[in-house]
Enzyme design. Structure first.
Site, PDB file in Angstrom:
ATOM      1  N   ASN A 169       0.911  -1.180   0.021  1.00 53.70           N
ATOM      2  CA  ASN A 169      -0.148   0.139   0.030  1.00 53.70           C
ATOM      3  C   ASN A 169       1.001   1.247  -0.160  1.00 53.70           C
ATOM      4  OD1 ASN A 169       0.665   0.677   2.972  1.00 53.70           O
ATOM      5  ND2 ASN A 169      -0.326  -1.149   3.157  1.00 53.70           N
ATOM      6  N   ASP A 227      -4.254  -6.490   5.104  1.00 50.89           N
ATOM      7  CA  ASP A 227      -5.235  -7.398   5.744  1.00 50.89           C
ATOM      8  C   ASP A 227      -5.321  -8.779   5.316  1.00 50.89           C
ATOM      9  OD1 ASP A 227      -6.243  -5.170   7.353  1.00 50.89           O
ATOM     10  OD2 ASP A 227      -7.556  -4.558   5.756  1.00 50.89           O
ATOM     11  N   LYS A 238       9.006 -17.339 -10.337  1.00 53.22           N
ATOM     12  CA  LYS A 238       8.433 -16.268 -10.856  1.00 53.22           C
ATOM     13  C   LYS A 238       7.269 -16.554 -11.722  1.00 53.22           C
ATOM     14  CE  LYS A 238       9.154 -12.232 -13.620  1.00 53.22           C
ATOM     15  NZ  LYS A 238       9.809 -11.602 -15.166  1.00 53.22           N
ATOM     16  N   PHE A 242      -4.336   3.589  14.629  1.00 51.77           N
ATOM     17  CA  PHE A 242      -4.798   4.473  13.480  1.00 51.77           C
ATOM     18  C   PHE A 242      -5.757   3.991  12.517  1.00 51.77           C
ATOM     19  CE2 PHE A 242      -1.880   8.318  13.460  1.00 51.77           C
ATOM     20  CZ  PHE A 242      -1.361   8.286  14.669  1.00 51.77           C
ATOM     21  N   LYS A 250     -13.860   0.393  15.023  1.00 50.18           N
ATOM     22  CA  LYS A 250     -12.324  -0.381  15.238  1.00 50.18           C
ATOM     23  C   LYS A 250     -11.964  -0.061  16.726  1.00 50.18           C
ATOM     24  CE  LYS A 250     -11.224   0.239  10.477  1.00 50.18           C
ATOM     25  NZ  LYS A 250     -10.399   1.164   9.654  1.00 50.18           N
ATOM     26  N   LYS A 279     -11.038  -3.362  18.744  1.00 52.23           N
ATOM     27  CA  LYS A 279      -9.663  -3.695  19.057  1.00 52.23           C
ATOM     28  C   LYS A 279      -9.332  -3.139  20.676  1.00 52.23           C
ATOM     29  CE  LYS A 279      -8.653  -3.301  14.422  1.00 52.23           C
ATOM     30  NZ  LYS A 279      -7.502  -3.145  13.192  1.00 52.23           N
TER      31      LYS A 279
END
Ligand code: CTP
Length: 395
Positions: free
Chosen positions: A203, A271, A281, A316, A330, A334
């Site tokens: 990301n 995730d 490959k 975050f 969240k 959590k």
């Protein structure tokens, strides 16, 4: 040990600054001094040069600049913290309006994400002047720390607000060792999930938010260990370990967590991972390629199972929509003490940017909105709030 850059401007209180230099140097910090030309009329550069054992910077045009260095840029690069003391009404107003017409003010234009401490000193009427007050308010809004001057007899023989606060007090404000003895575990950057030996899923996280958090902790005397994904940041100021996948990050965090007071998870953890990573490959033989993904462990959720009541855990949340509901869900799921929500759908803040705009949500539903400011100043707020929660829990 930090690098302190002190800018001295033209006020009678300049005589107090050698004492500030002495205090900082005695505490093991490095000090460099820059002056306006007027300041040199109140105190000689030689005084500072002798004390700091560093060259004193006056003006790019007045000193012999080495051809390969540009003072106002190099100085800011060097500094961890910037102090302007005494700061005249003139310099306050120039900084607040983006004017750079001498070494001090042009250096201030270069500052991007470093803490700046401004200590005004001037005649009471000047201090109370609406333009000056407006400029101070402007600076505070932008994240500069502007401190109130003391009251008392002034050089102009009047009584009132405008005296530069004492060097000992300035020292206590700028050194801020308030995090001494507190242990922080900080994660940052992206994780990379392998597809084959040359490819991965990842990301856009740059790790800058976590880097600034670690830096603020260190600048304030706290102990910090960084678990970092693959980022282009110099982590050498910290103790750290680099990981690749979410599973590696999970192992590092879980095995260390019990030794720390506060965990701050800024990392953008993948995730999902590829179920079967190819050891060769993958060739582009087919028109379509399906990758089967399996869920990774949620590190914060796993942490919540082993967390003791005295530890503080900060998450975050990068959201593109329905910010508040997603973040609160969240926080509850959590079992976090606080969650910092940022809107990653905006390109001017969040991923890769140097500034951020976030809202901190606390367990009791309270929230703190932080307007757009440097990631370092956001880090200051986040760490300070987490530290206050820790103190409350351990009272
Ligand atoms: N996080 C984690 N482990 C994961 C994924 C995320 O510990 N496997 C942490 C992140 O470091 C962050 C917080 O959880 O502090 C929220 O991350 P985010 O990606 O916004 O939330 P997710 O729980 O992954 O939920 P979703 O992607 O569905 O929004």
């Amino acid at each position: 040990m930090s690098n302190f850059l002190i800018f001295v401007t033209g006020g009678i209180a300049a005589y107090k600054i050698p004492n500030l230099c002495r205090l900082l140097i005695k505490a093991g910090h490095n000090v460099k001094v820059g002056m306006t030309e007027n300041a040199t009329k109140f105190i000689t550069p030689l005084t500072f040069e002798s004390l700091t054992k560093n060259r004193v910077y006056i003006d790019d045009f007045l000193t012999d600049v080495e051809p390969d260095s540009i003072d106002h840029i190099d100085l800011i690069e060097w500094a961890d913290k910037i102090i302007v003391a005494p700061c005249t009404a003139n310099t306050i107003s120039k900084i607040a309006n983006g004017i750079g017409d001498n070494l001090v003010t042009s250096s201030m234009l270069v500052v991007k994400s470093k803490p700046v401490y401004i200590f005004p000193s001037m005649n009471t009427n000047m201090y109370e002047n609406p333009f000056v007050q407006e400029n101070i308010a402007k600076l505070r809004k932008l994240g500069y720390f502007v401190f109130e001057p003391d009251e008392g007899e002034l050089a102009c023989k009047t009584e009132g607000k405008g005296r530069l606060i004492e060097p000992e007090e300035i020292f206590n404000i700028v050194v801020e060792e308030k995090l001494k003895g507190v242990k922080f575990l900080v994660t940052l950057g992206p994780t990379k999930e392998g597809i084959d030996p040359v490819r991965f899923i990842s990301n856009y996280s740059s790790g800058k938010m976590g880097y600034n958090i670690a830096k603020y902790i260190k600048d304030n005397g706290g102990e910090v260990f960084v678990v970092a994904g693959d980022v282009c940041l110099d982590l050498s100021p910290f103790s750290y370990v680099k990981i690749r996948s979410a599973e590696e990050m999970y192992n590092e965090v879980i095995s260390r967590f019990s030794e720390y007071d506060i965990l701050i998870m800024t990392a953008a953890v993948a995730d999902y991972r590829v179920k079967n990573i190819s050891d060769k490959k993958i060739k582009k033989n087919d028109e379509t390629l399906l990758l089967e993904l399996v869920k990774n462990k949620d590190i914060l959720y796993e942490v919540s199972k082993v967390k003791n009541e005295k530890q503080v855990v900060v998450g975050f949340a990068a959201e593109t929509d329905d910010l508040i509901n997603n973040a609160m869900e969240k926080l509850n799921r959590k079992k976090l003490d606080m969650i910092v929500v940022n809107d990653v759908s905006r390109s001017d803040i969040g991923f890769g940017a140097d500034e951020n705009e976030v809202t901190i949500f606390l367990k009791n539903g309270e929230n703190i909105r932080l307007s757009k400011q440097s990631k370092y100043l956001i880090a200051k707020h986040v760490v300070d709030v987490a530290y206050n929660i820790l103190r409350e829990k351990n009272e």
